[in-house]
Design a protein around this motif. Structure first.
Motif, mmCIF file in Angstrom:
data_model
loop_
_atom_site.group_PDB
_atom_site.id
_atom_site.type_symbol
_atom_site.label_atom_id
_atom_site.label_comp_id
_atom_site.label_asym_id
_atom_site.label_seq_id
_atom_site.Cartn_x
_atom_site.Cartn_y
_atom_site.Cartn_z
ATOM 1 N N LEU A 218 7.244 24.345 7.558
ATOM 2 C CA LEU A 218 8.134 24.228 8.712
ATOM 3 C C LEU A 218 9.507 24.843 8.456
ATOM 4 C CD1 LEU A 218 7.369 20.626 10.048
ATOM 5 C CD2 LEU A 218 6.558 22.810 10.950
ATOM 6 N N GLN A 219 9.891 24.977 7.190
ATOM 7 C CA GLN A 219 11.197 25.568 6.898
ATOM 8 C C GLN A 219 11.248 27.049 7.277
ATOM 9 O OE1 GLN A 219 13.551 23.309 6.214
ATOM 10 N NE2 GLN A 219 11.771 21.978 6.447
ATOM 11 N N ILE A 221 10.663 28.218 10.092
ATOM 12 C CA ILE A 221 11.167 28.358 11.466
ATOM 13 C C ILE A 221 12.612 28.829 11.454
ATOM 14 C CG2 ILE A 221 11.690 27.139 13.611
ATOM 15 C CD1 ILE A 221 9.367 25.239 12.955
ATOM 16 N N VAL A 234 16.125 22.327 11.456
ATOM 17 C CA VAL A 234 14.873 21.571 11.499
ATOM 18 C C VAL A 234 14.834 20.680 10.266
ATOM 19 C CG1 VAL A 234 12.354 21.672 11.458
ATOM 20 C CG2 VAL A 234 13.654 23.362 12.779
ATOM 21 N N SER A 235 14.723 19.390 10.471
ATOM 22 C CA SER A 235 14.732 18.428 9.361
ATOM 23 C C SER A 235 13.556 17.483 9.464
ATOM 24 C CB SER A 235 16.024 17.597 9.367
ATOM 25 O OG SER A 235 17.164 18.412 9.213
ATOM 26 N N THR A 257 13.887 15.935 13.165
ATOM 27 C CA THR A 257 14.687 16.384 14.310
ATOM 28 C C THR A 257 14.808 17.895 14.301
ATOM 29 O OG1 THR A 257 16.765 16.165 13.069
ATOM 30 C CG2 THR A 257 16.065 14.268 14.387
ATOM 31 N N VAL A 258 14.987 18.448 15.485
ATOM 32 C CA VAL A 258 15.380 19.842 15.636
ATOM 33 C C VAL A 258 16.660 19.847 16.461
ATOM 34 C CG1 VAL A 258 13.807 20.130 17.611
ATOM 35 C CG2 VAL A 258 14.734 22.134 16.476
ATOM 36 N N TRP A 260 19.804 22.241 18.237
ATOM 37 C CA TRP A 260 19.863 23.567 18.845
ATOM 38 C C TRP A 260 21.036 23.660 19.812
ATOM 39 C CZ3 TRP A 260 19.327 22.260 23.950
ATOM 40 C CH2 TRP A 260 18.674 21.030 24.210
ATOM 41 N N ARG A 266 15.485 26.038 21.368
ATOM 42 C CA ARG A 266 14.776 24.756 21.425
ATOM 43 C C ARG A 266 13.289 24.961 21.701
ATOM 44 N NH1 ARG A 266 13.904 20.699 26.312
ATOM 45 N NH2 ARG A 266 13.220 18.883 25.131
ATOM 46 N N ALA A 269 11.492 26.547 18.746
ATOM 47 C CA ALA A 269 11.333 25.633 17.618
ATOM 48 C C ALA A 269 10.246 24.607 17.887
ATOM 49 C CB ALA A 269 12.661 24.941 17.308
ATOM 50 N N LEU A 273 6.935 24.304 15.705
ATOM 51 C CA LEU A 273 6.636 23.057 14.990
ATOM 52 C C LEU A 273 5.181 22.669 15.177
ATOM 53 C CD1 LEU A 273 9.807 20.934 15.834
ATOM 54 C CD2 LEU A 273 8.983 21.397 13.520
#
Length: 387
Positions: A218-219, A221, A234-235, A257-258, A260, A266, A269, A273
């Protein structure tokens, strides 16, 4: 020389700190702020205000009517704490295990009560109405919208909100017109495998191993799919699944969470995801379920309320106003600013060595409480000044 408002803030300061410390000892999570809302309602009634309780469950709204007709200004504080075990070391720690005011909402409540006290003594200088709003569940990104749906913004012309900010020292007030805090989506990815014996992994599908690959993938992104310089975060902040060393579990849940500043970022992402998680899970013989738990838009300040706050801050003679640029933290005060002209501002309450927000050792410079109260009061008196 200090004017009468500054002197009154100094006289209130000890009480405001005491209220904050009381709230800090008794933190309550979102939609469970029962004791907090009772304390707030009692204080507001003592000031002679019209008080409405039970808004969005535990929210409180109180209106202060000026002696002349005019507009309505909303002042807001959030009340909820976080599921954090406190390790601050000070002498008024949380008495509720696993719950802590780790973001300063205890200070926000105390400051808004202080503003109500200052303004109630000056209703003859108000043309219109000040609405004091004490909101539940900001940390869940849902309390503001529920209060709005319950009528909190009815008749409101503009809205102001304040937040202490740990990285900045006392005396710094940060705000800006336009985008200030990021929009946020909170999401969950459930990775579903096949349960089995830890010693026979070939007979199972391990969702913990799969989830680890999902977190890493996911990192990409931000690192490989987002234009450099475009703010996007993105966490993954929570992983749950498994309770024995020798068991392959069936399901692992990831939450994150994302954050933006543009709708295009948004949408991209959220799409990626789901796509990346699904692809990684499929490649490793697992499946996944993706859902968005909550959302709040970008907090975009209007120019006129920002000027109102900046002038009020400078008038305290204790504050320097700065524009920090857009920040990738989030606030559901954005629900208010997306409907009426508004301003969210931050007040320094720490410095470079202070523990960050949401940290188990978070604390704040309590001088910020009185400063927020004074800025709120000065802004209200200016916005609602009789002609």
């Amino acid at each position: 020389m200090a004017d009468d408002l500054s002197r009154d803030v100094q006289l209130l300061d000890r009480d405001l700190v005491a209220v904050r410390r009381d709230l800090h000892r008794h933190p309550e999570l979102g939609y469970a702020e029962v004791r907090t809302s009772q304390l707030v309602a009692e204080r507001l009634r003592e000031l002679g205000l019209s008080v409405r309780t039970g808004v969005a469950g535990t929210g409180v709204i109180a209106d202060l009517e000026g002696e002349r007709a005019g507009g309505t200004l909303l002042l807001r504080a959030d009340m909820d704490a976080l599921p954090v075990e406190e390790q601050s070391g000070h002498d008024f720690p949380s008495e509720t295990r696993g719950v802590m005011h780790a973001c300063g909402h205890d200070a926000h409540v105390s400051a808004l009560l202080g503003a109500a006290t200052l303004l109630a003594a000056r209703r003859d200088r108000i043309a219109g109405r000040v609405r004091f709003l004490f909101q539940p569940a900001e940390e869940l990104a849902g309390g503001a919208l529920q209060m709005i749906e319950a009528g909190a913004l009815d008749g409101v012309d503009q809205a102001l909100g304040a937040h202490v900010i740990s990285p900045l020292p006392f005396g710094v007030v940060a705000t800006r017109p336009g985008p200030f805090f990021a929009g946020i989506d909170t999401f969950e990815i459930a990775v579903v495998g096949k349960a089995g014996h830890g010693g026979l992994p070939h007979l199972s599908v391990d969702p913990i191993y799969t989830a680890a690959q999902v977190v890493t993938a996911l990192q990409s992104i931000v690192a490989r799919e987002t234009k450099p310089g475009e703010p996007l975060v993105v966490s993954i902040s929570a992983i749950s699944g498994g309770n024995a060393a020798n068991v392959v579990v069936e399901r692992v849940a990831l939450q994150g969470t994302v954050r933006w500043f543009s709708q295009a970022s948004r949408e991209h992402a959220l799409d990626r995801l789901q796509g990346i998680a699904s692809g990684v899970c499929s490649a490793l013989r697992a499946s996944c379920e993706f859902r968005v738990l909550s959302s709040s838009p970008v907090t975009a300040n209007a120019a006129a309320p920002v000027e109102l706050v900046a002038a009020a801050a400078r008038a305290t003679q204790r504050a320097e106003v700065m524009d920090p640029g857009p920040l990738t933290v989030s606030e559901d005060f954005s629900e208010f600013t997306s409907r009426v002209p508004g301003c969210l501002f931050t007040v320094g309450a720490g410095g470079p060595t202070a523990a960050p927000h949401h940290h188990h050792a978070f604390d704040l410079d309590e001088r910020a409480i009185g400063l927020i109260a004074e800025i709120f009061a000065r802004a209200a008196l200016s916005a609602l000044r009789p002609e």
